[in-house]
Design an enzyme around this catalytic site. Sequence first.
Site, PDB file in Angstrom:
ATOM      1  CB  SER A  15      -1.929   1.742 -18.868  1.00  0.00           C
ATOM      2  OG  SER A  15      -2.110   1.803 -17.867  1.00  0.00           O
ATOM      3  CG  HIS A  60      -1.940   4.588 -23.203  1.00  0.00           C
ATOM      4  ND1 HIS A  60      -1.984   3.150 -23.953  1.00  0.00           N
ATOM      5  CD2 HIS A  60      -1.258   3.829 -22.025  1.00  0.00           C
ATOM      6  CE1 HIS A  60      -1.136   2.353 -22.983  1.00  0.00           C
ATOM      7  NE2 HIS A  60      -1.235   2.519 -21.797  1.00  0.00           N
ATOM      8  CE  LYS A  75       1.254   1.181 -24.233  1.00  0.00           C
ATOM      9  NZ  LYS A  75       2.896   1.865 -23.356  1.00  0.00           N
TER      10      LYS A  75
END
Length: 408
Positions: free
Chosen positions: A185, A213, A248
């Site tokens: 990350s 991610h 995200k």
Amino acid sequence: MTGSALEHRLQAGLEQVRAQNLYRTRRVIDGGHGARIRVDGRECINFCSNDYLGLAADPRIAEAARAALSHCGTGSGAAALVSGYNHEHRALEEALAEFTGRPRALLFSTGWAANLGVLRALLGKDDVLLADELNHASLIDGGRLSGAHYRRIPHADVAAFAAALAEGAGDTSPLRMIATDSVFSMDGDLAPLPQLANLVQQHGAALMIDDAHGFGVLGPRGRGAVELLTAQGAVFPDPEIYVATLGKAIGCGGAFVAGSEALIEYLIQRARSWIFSTAPPPALAAAARRGLQIIDQEPEHRRRALANLQRFRAGAAQLGIPLAASQTPIQPLIVGDAARALEMSQRLFEQGLWVAAIRPPTVPRGTSRLRITLSAAHRDEDIDRLLDALARVTDSASVPADLAASTV
Ligand SMILES: *Cc1c(COP(=O)(O)O)cnc(C)c1O
């Protein structure tokens, strides 16, 4: 006078953090999230969000939430095992299972809760967890909380993982598990998933990946890091335990675990952070399901994110801005010193460019950095403005002024 023992300790602790240039504060956002954002009363371009596809502000997702709100109200009222399991939750879990190509998925309130719940449920004190040293804090805490033997492995060091697995060879009763971020990350680099997946298969161990991610962004169809590596030619077995978040690229909130029927049923019986936690609002599940649909049907957001990434990296190379190797929207610029990272971030902010300075303990000492994140919502001129400003704030004595100016 403030005299309590607690107050004294708190004041001393705060003073220490301040003296190390590690003090943290928040900036307040007005209105919605996005590449253009109003923060502390001023308009700026946002380069520190994980909203990689710009979906957090997508009106269609807000509309899905609104429709579910009128239908289901706000709160889910209870944990899922009691009376909090709404048809919206089930529909999202089914969509996530299908999207990830796995038999089942289980919805958690946050990625933090998912990692804690999974590791604590699956591992006991006789088991061994091999964890990359740069794993997300939630994997670290979950691993510690599990009580398993915690082995911290040097970052992405396949030989070290192999050696640690070989140590326990022949000893089949303790479970040995590798847990790793798929995309780190704070660095944006990929874990060596093909090698790790083959290793666990050879050694009868298990692999858990946290694709927070990668999910929605990476790979031709947004399936994440595994799909990207497969598209690049790697052949390897699917990790048995797949965790990703919905806050995200999906632009909502929450997280899920995907895997076999037995894995999900076991977590339903044993994952304490899931069992003893109120189910997320049904409207959030409805919103996430809409986000997932958009990701499935509209590859243009991913293509745009990739194009922005390429523009940024090409520009940085031309300007001599030393970026770390990363093929994901996370593009760190390692600065080293915490005070300097902070100062650079402040100078960028004054120019209307919001880039977070990341300092210890989030990253190892001496590796403070600007964590630049790119989004599909950025325009070409946003990227060019950032490049120009970065060239000015970095020690780029070697950058010819005319070159720097030409990117404006
Ligand atoms: C953000 C993040 C989490 C935590 O997810 P939340 O839903 O924000 O709690 C877990 N793992 C990684 C790698 C993350 O980046």
